[in-house]
Design a protein around this motif. Structure first.
Motif, mmCIF file in Angstrom:
data_model
loop_
_atom_site.group_PDB
_atom_site.id
_atom_site.type_symbol
_atom_site.label_atom_id
_atom_site.label_comp_id
_atom_site.label_asym_id
_atom_site.label_seq_id
_atom_site.Cartn_x
_atom_site.Cartn_y
_atom_site.Cartn_z
ATOM 1 N N GLY A 176 -35.987 -21.284 -85.129
ATOM 2 C CA GLY A 176 -34.519 -20.646 -85.449
ATOM 3 C C GLY A 176 -34.761 -19.064 -85.207
ATOM 4 O O GLY A 176 -35.540 -18.365 -85.177
ATOM 5 N N CYS A 177 -33.708 -18.549 -85.322
ATOM 6 C CA CYS A 177 -33.335 -17.121 -85.190
ATOM 7 C C CYS A 177 -33.965 -16.530 -86.397
ATOM 8 O O CYS A 177 -34.247 -15.184 -86.479
ATOM 9 C CB CYS A 177 -31.728 -16.787 -84.732
ATOM 10 S SG CYS A 177 -30.773 -16.902 -86.060
ATOM 11 N N GLY A 178 -33.957 -17.314 -87.560
ATOM 12 C CA GLY A 178 -34.239 -16.625 -88.797
ATOM 13 C C GLY A 178 -33.241 -15.687 -89.337
ATOM 14 O O GLY A 178 -33.351 -14.985 -90.192
ATOM 15 N N CYS A 212 -29.419 -16.383 -89.150
ATOM 16 C CA CYS A 212 -28.219 -17.018 -89.220
ATOM 17 C C CYS A 212 -28.151 -18.089 -90.755
ATOM 18 O O CYS A 212 -29.331 -18.024 -91.219
ATOM 19 C CB CYS A 212 -27.886 -17.899 -88.374
ATOM 20 S SG CYS A 212 -28.632 -19.500 -88.049
ATOM 21 N N CYS A 242 -30.315 -21.133 -90.410
ATOM 22 C CA CYS A 242 -32.050 -20.680 -90.635
ATOM 23 C C CYS A 242 -32.293 -20.092 -91.990
ATOM 24 O O CYS A 242 -33.415 -20.698 -92.631
ATOM 25 C CB CYS A 242 -32.209 -19.545 -89.513
ATOM 26 S SG CYS A 242 -32.458 -20.271 -88.004
ATOM 27 N N CYS A 298 -29.855 -24.317 -85.962
ATOM 28 C CA CYS A 298 -29.729 -22.833 -85.867
ATOM 29 C C CYS A 298 -28.403 -22.601 -85.252
ATOM 30 O O CYS A 298 -28.025 -22.940 -84.264
ATOM 31 C CB CYS A 298 -30.858 -22.122 -84.987
ATOM 32 S SG CYS A 298 -30.510 -20.251 -84.793
ATOM 33 N N LEU A 299 -27.638 -21.504 -85.746
ATOM 34 C CA LEU A 299 -26.174 -21.138 -85.279
ATOM 35 C C LEU A 299 -26.459 -20.353 -84.142
ATOM 36 O O LEU A 299 -25.224 -20.295 -83.333
ATOM 37 C CB LEU A 299 -25.325 -20.578 -86.366
ATOM 38 C CG LEU A 299 -25.006 -21.496 -87.427
ATOM 39 C CD1 LEU A 299 -24.393 -20.688 -88.584
ATOM 40 C CD2 LEU A 299 -24.449 -22.658 -87.390
ATOM 41 N N ASN A 300 -27.440 -19.981 -83.599
ATOM 42 C CA ASN A 300 -27.742 -18.850 -82.679
ATOM 43 C C ASN A 300 -28.523 -19.949 -81.519
ATOM 44 O O ASN A 300 -29.192 -19.204 -80.633
ATOM 45 C CB ASN A 300 -28.154 -17.945 -82.843
ATOM 46 C CG ASN A 300 -27.429 -16.770 -83.255
ATOM 47 O OD1 ASN A 300 -26.400 -16.342 -83.049
ATOM 48 N ND2 ASN A 300 -28.016 -16.052 -84.576
HETATM 49 ZN ZN ZN Z 1 -30.878 -19.389 -86.805
#
Ligand code: ZN
Ligand code: ZN
Length: 377
Positions: free
Chosen positions: A110-112, A114, A117, A125-127
């Motif tokens: 994940g992006c870490g 959002c 995450c 993940c929202l990204n």
């Molecule tokens: Zn994320």
């Protein structure tokens, strides 16, 4: 101060062989530059990769892969996501792994940054897919939004890596992520599991691993339903206490019979059959829980009133979240179930199209087809 052994040197060439997706169902092998690991990343030499049903979906239809914001065709994209290998180069500042470590991967980093995450739900993940052009949110899902593993090397975020025990073969290690997906399905349903009834519907790779994981978590009894006797027998070897061939006996009636009318606590739905959700609801006791890990091709009618009247909880999972691969790998390390049983065929990297054909057409009753690329084990 202890010194970390990073002495083991691997000669890394500049280019590698990689399969790329052209038009739908068109794969070709090309030479690609070997990617460089960034912060919190390592470069892996890929030693083995399993073919997944989702790969077949991506190669034919594109989704759920998302490359540069669109379909994955003719974008030099390398599919494949169920791989394992050897760490050959560390990104700046990486001290969590050593060069030479054998690792299996999770798909999603994940992006870490959002909301999901931050909640630990990195597979949601929202990204998702937001890592192209001048927009790099740090999200990777190798084989879905970034290059995957039908090639010789891949870059992975350290959060996606799990150590492979010395006595586990490369082929078996490719199954860790599949077992992790089944584990995540049982995770999201919550509850106690031990001493409770788990029904697994559909003896595909995730379903069969679901049987092994449920049994290892102490579920009692574990019941597997399906249509093919050979697969059901394999489920027995993985820990199913009861198997039900739904061509021979009504699935709901069978669960009632086995649970002496009480119904099950949980159903892990891995068949994707059109009526699976309705049947799963009827297999459960009131307040029971369903996790959907497969889905039908088309939208299907659902008896919502039955769900509401009986307080049935319905969950859906994507992938192998909440570090479930680590827990699944621990069970496999402890030999709590024999994942190797579902590995049926092996091909070299040059024969990826054949491997895919075997998986797609289930030639010779193929379940998990593995492409062996390199490595000592
Ligand atoms: Zn994320
Ligand atoms: Zn997969």
């Amino acid at each position: 101060m202890t010194t970390v052994n990073t002495e083991k040197e691997f000669v890394i060439p500049e280019k590698m062989k990689a399969w790329v997706l052209g038009n739908p169902n068109e794969l070709s092998m090309i030479e690609k530059p070997i990617p460089q690991p960034g912060a919190a990343e390592v470069l892996m030499r890929i030693d083995a990769i399993a073919v997944c049903a989702t790969d077949l979906e991506i190669i034919s239809h594109g989704l759920p892969a998302l490359i540069q914001g669109g379909d994955p065709f003719n974008k030099n994209f390398t599919p494949g996501h169920e791989y394992m290998g050897t760490v050959v180069k560390l990104g700046p500042g990486v001290d969590e792994f050593n060069i030479g470590d054998r690792v299996a991967v999770e798909i999603h980093a994940g992006c870490g940054r959002c909301e999901r995450c931050r909640e630990g739900m990195y597979t949601a993940c929202l990204n998702y897919g937001m890592n192209y052009g001048d927009r790099n949110k740090g999200h990777r899902a190798n084989g879905f939004t970034t290059d995957g593993g039908f090639c010789e090397y891949a870059v992975n975020n350290i959060n996606t890596l799990v150590h492979v025990p010395d006595d586990m073969s490369d082929e078996e290690a490719t199954l860790i992520v599949t077992a992790g997906t089944a584990m995540y399905g049982l995770d999201v349903m919550g509850g106690l599991i031990a001493g409770q009834t788990v029904v697994v519907t559909g003896p595909g790779p995730i379903g069969l691993m679901g049987v092994g994981v449920a049994k290892a978590l102490g579920a009692d009894p574990v019941i597997l339903t399906g249509t093919r006797d050979a697969r059901l027998e394999m489920g027995k070897k993985l820990g199913a206490d009861h198997i039900v061939n739904v061509n021979k006996e009504d699935a709901v009636e069978a669960i009632k019979r086995i649970t002496r009318g009480k119904g099950a606590h949980y159903v892990l739905e891995c068949s994707g059959a059109p009526n699976a959700l309705n049947e799963a609801a009827k297999m459960l006791n009131r307040g029971g829980r369903i996790c959907l890990a497969a889905f039908p091709q088309k939208p299907v009618p659902v008896d919502v009133a039955y769900l509401v009247r009986n307080n049935i909880y319905v969950f859906g999972i994507r992938g192998e979240g909440k570090s479930a691969t680590h827990r699944a790998a621990a069970f496999m390390k402890q030999k709590r179930f024999d994942a190797k049983l579902i590995h049926t065929h092996t091909f070299p990297l040059t024969e990826v199209p054949t491997a895919i054909k075997y998986a797609r057409e289930r030639i010779d009753d193929a379940i998990k087809v593995v492409v062996k690329i390199t490595g000592a084990k």
